[in-house]
Write a protein that holds these residues in place. Structure first.
Motif, mmCIF file in Angstrom:
data_model
loop_
_atom_site.group_PDB
_atom_site.id
_atom_site.type_symbol
_atom_site.label_atom_id
_atom_site.label_comp_id
_atom_site.label_asym_id
_atom_site.label_seq_id
_atom_site.Cartn_x
_atom_site.Cartn_y
_atom_site.Cartn_z
ATOM 1 N N HIS A 154 0.715 -1.265 -0.238
ATOM 2 C CA HIS A 154 -0.112 0.487 0.134
ATOM 3 C C HIS A 154 0.796 1.262 -0.016
ATOM 4 O O HIS A 154 0.282 2.237 0.204
ATOM 5 C CB HIS A 154 -1.360 -0.207 1.117
ATOM 6 N N GLU A 155 1.724 0.739 0.448
ATOM 7 C CA GLU A 155 3.121 2.473 -0.185
ATOM 8 C C GLU A 155 4.333 2.123 -1.214
ATOM 9 O O GLU A 155 4.426 0.552 -1.413
ATOM 10 C CB GLU A 155 3.420 2.140 1.318
ATOM 11 N N LEU A 156 4.892 2.983 -1.561
ATOM 12 C CA LEU A 156 6.443 3.023 -2.401
ATOM 13 C C LEU A 156 7.275 1.814 -1.932
ATOM 14 O O LEU A 156 7.147 1.976 -0.512
ATOM 15 C CB LEU A 156 6.651 3.939 -2.673
ATOM 16 N N ILE A 157 8.175 0.814 -2.473
ATOM 17 C CA ILE A 157 8.525 0.675 -1.889
ATOM 18 C C ILE A 157 9.644 0.602 -3.029
ATOM 19 O O ILE A 157 10.267 0.195 -3.946
ATOM 20 C CB ILE A 157 8.944 -0.873 -1.507
ATOM 21 N N TYR A 158 11.212 1.540 -2.559
ATOM 22 C CA TYR A 158 12.848 1.231 -2.731
ATOM 23 C C TYR A 158 13.500 0.560 -2.972
ATOM 24 O O TYR A 158 14.013 0.685 -1.874
ATOM 25 C CB TYR A 158 13.307 2.683 -2.789
ATOM 26 N N ALA A 159 14.082 -0.149 -4.124
ATOM 27 C CA ALA A 159 14.885 -1.268 -3.023
ATOM 28 C C ALA A 159 16.452 -1.517 -3.973
ATOM 29 O O ALA A 159 16.694 -1.741 -5.056
ATOM 30 C CB ALA A 159 14.134 -3.013 -3.547
ATOM 31 N N ASN A 160 17.588 -1.037 -3.863
ATOM 32 C CA ASN A 160 18.648 -1.564 -3.921
ATOM 33 C C ASN A 160 18.622 -3.150 -3.753
ATOM 34 O O ASN A 160 19.133 -3.741 -3.118
ATOM 35 C CB ASN A 160 19.389 -0.808 -3.022
ATOM 36 N N HIS A 161 18.977 -4.505 -4.861
ATOM 37 C CA HIS A 161 19.677 -5.539 -5.099
ATOM 38 C C HIS A 161 21.049 -5.624 -5.660
ATOM 39 O O HIS A 161 20.877 -4.521 -6.518
ATOM 40 C CB HIS A 161 18.481 -5.903 -5.281
ATOM 41 N N GLU A 162 21.369 -7.324 -5.298
ATOM 42 C CA GLU A 162 22.776 -6.506 -5.518
ATOM 43 C C GLU A 162 22.232 -6.950 -7.560
ATOM 44 O O GLU A 162 23.260 -6.278 -7.878
ATOM 45 C CB GLU A 162 22.938 -8.263 -5.576
ATOM 46 N N ARG A 163 21.490 -7.081 -7.925
ATOM 47 C CA ARG A 163 21.131 -7.242 -9.648
ATOM 48 C C ARG A 163 20.340 -5.913 -9.597
ATOM 49 O O ARG A 163 20.086 -6.089 -11.211
ATOM 50 C CB ARG A 163 20.147 -8.307 -9.579
ATOM 51 N N GLY A 164 20.225 -5.254 -9.059
ATOM 52 C CA GLY A 164 20.228 -3.801 -9.282
ATOM 53 C C GLY A 164 18.279 -3.062 -8.482
ATOM 54 O O GLY A 164 17.878 -4.081 -8.207
ATOM 55 N N PHE A 165 18.685 -1.605 -8.893
ATOM 56 C CA PHE A 165 17.385 -1.286 -8.311
ATOM 57 C C PHE A 165 16.511 -1.831 -8.116
ATOM 58 O O PHE A 165 16.077 -2.366 -9.751
ATOM 59 C CB PHE A 165 17.599 0.753 -8.472
ATOM 60 N N ALA A 166 14.816 -1.464 -7.628
ATOM 61 C CA ALA A 166 13.298 -1.573 -8.208
ATOM 62 C C ALA A 166 12.746 -0.549 -7.669
ATOM 63 O O ALA A 166 13.118 -0.281 -6.016
ATOM 64 C CB ALA A 166 13.384 -3.339 -7.408
ATOM 65 N N LEU A 167 11.717 -0.515 -8.054
ATOM 66 C CA LEU A 167 10.070 0.601 -7.770
ATOM 67 C C LEU A 167 9.582 -0.624 -7.772
ATOM 68 O O LEU A 167 9.072 -0.157 -8.693
ATOM 69 C CB LEU A 167 10.341 1.876 -8.682
#
Length: 394
Positions: A200-213
């Motif tokens: 229900h809220e935005l998720i900004y993610a840093n992963h070793e394979r790259g960013f995701a939103l």
């Protein structure tokens, strides 16, 4: 046959910033003409960001164009940062007393178009060869071709709201204009899907394979992104490949709630930070993407453009109502101070949350240390929250 039209303010660009400026000027009894290289359906159809700062909502309220926003928009009191599976919620409401609104830029544009059309706004669509001239004089003009005929708009002021590739910024002499740019070595692959959002809220993610939103446009429509090579072939990204990659980068907890389906929009966007100085030359002003670009991390593009327009409308209204040119004379300096602060925030968040091909182990540890600092420090979290909900106009 050439045609000449006279107005007080010629607004080049009919995106949300140009439309909002025309509405705010109209509310103060100031006449304007709008022109654009594209047609209305193209402008309305452009897929853009959907997180509105409180100041942007206030501007739309002031313009009288916020009714549908309040009916359909989704108030958000926080968002999440994720780093290699660790998640930290930024409670922007508790930290700042403010919130943001999720409401697509496409919808903002439609609302403003409807408002301006109902008021009889003069538009010129599908124009070519736009050339602002006589910018240092008291009677600048904009020359262009419309439906095969040469047209001229004579005016007191020109507002360049025509985007990064527009003619307005290019009309400033090269020995006056300074530009500052950082092009990022990756892009964002984005899709739209008619499925409920994973959170229900935005998720900004840093992963070793790259960013995701993980983002959304409504309770039934989701907007997702993954970092990719900006030169990737879009055809190589099937929906199945995208969903698999997104699930990995968001992590198992979030992925457990991920509803997949056929995308109805898919595109790859490059990322850059860009600022042009000054934002005023003679009697022409730049606003929005014509003067600056931010990477979409942090959702600042539209909000920054709206802040420009709020300050520009104040300047023009003070001139016409009170013969007060203080805000006109200080427009560029005032706006640029805020622009650079927002650029810094977008750059900071982008630097922390993406995988850069040139990063060594040291830079990667610095990214992690930045996340840990935000996670462990209320002061650091508050600084992120204050920028996210929107800095003061001045």
């Amino acid at each position: 046959m050439a045609g000449t039209v006279k107005t007080q303010v010629c607004i080049v660009g009919s995106g949300p910033s140009g439309l909002l400026l025309s509405q705010m000027l109209a509310n103060a009894g100031i006449d304007s003409v709008l022109l654009d290289r594209q047609d209305r359906s193209y402008i309305e159809g452009r897929i853009r960001a959907g997180v509105l700062e409180q100041g942007t909502v206030a501007a739309l309220e002031e313009a009288g164009a916020a009714d549908r926003l309040h009916r359909e928009g989704l108030p958000h009191d926080g968002f999440e940062l994720a780093f290699d599976g660790d998640r930290h919620r930024i409670d922007i409401k508790a930290l700042t007393g403010k919130s943001v609104m999720v409401y697509g830029q496409t919808e903002v544009t439609k609302d403003l178009f409807n408002k301006r059309e109902a008021a009889g706004q003069v538009f010129y669509f599908n124009v070519d060869n736009v050339k602002p001239t006589d910018l240092k004089s008291s009677t600048p003009s904009v020359h262009f071709t419309h439906e095969g005929e040469q047209q001229v708009i004579e005016c007191d002021y020109i507002a360049g709201c025509d985007g990064f590739h527009g003619a307005s910024r290019q009309a400033i002499p090269k020995d006056v204009l300074q530009t500052f740019e950082r092009v990022y070595p990756f892009g964002w692959l984005g899709i739209m899907v008619d499925k409920p959002p994973v959170s229900h809220e935005l998720i900004y993610a840093n992963h070793e394979r790259g960013f995701a939103l993980a983002s959304m446009r409504s309770e039934t429509r989701s907007r997702y992104y993954v970092q990719c090579d900006v030169n990737d072939d879009l055809a190589s990204w099937s929906d199945d490949r995208f969903w698999e990659e997104l699930a990995i980068r968001l992590g198992p907890d979030a992925a457990a709630n991920l509803e997949t389906g056929a995308s109805f929009e898919k595109s790859i966007a490059p990322l850059r930070s860009f600022v042009a100085e000054p934002m005023r030359y003679g009697n022409m002003f730049l606003a929005g993407d014509a003067a600056h670009i931010v990477p979409p991390t942090g959702a600042k593009g539209l909000n920054l453009a709206v802040a420009d327009v709020r300050l520009l409308s104040r300047a023009l209204i003070a001139h016409y109502r009170n013969a007060n040119d203080h805000y006109i004379d200080t427009y560029s300096e005032t706006v640029l101070k805020r622009v650079w602060k927002v650029e810094r925030f977008s750059w900071q968040l982008s630097t922390m949350m993406h995988q850069f091909p040139e990063n060594t182990g040291f830079e990667k540890r610095m990214q992690r240390a930045s996340f840990d600092d935000i996670q462990s420090s209320e002061t650091a979290s508050r600084a992120i929250a204050e920028n996210y909900v929107g800095l003061p106009l001045e």
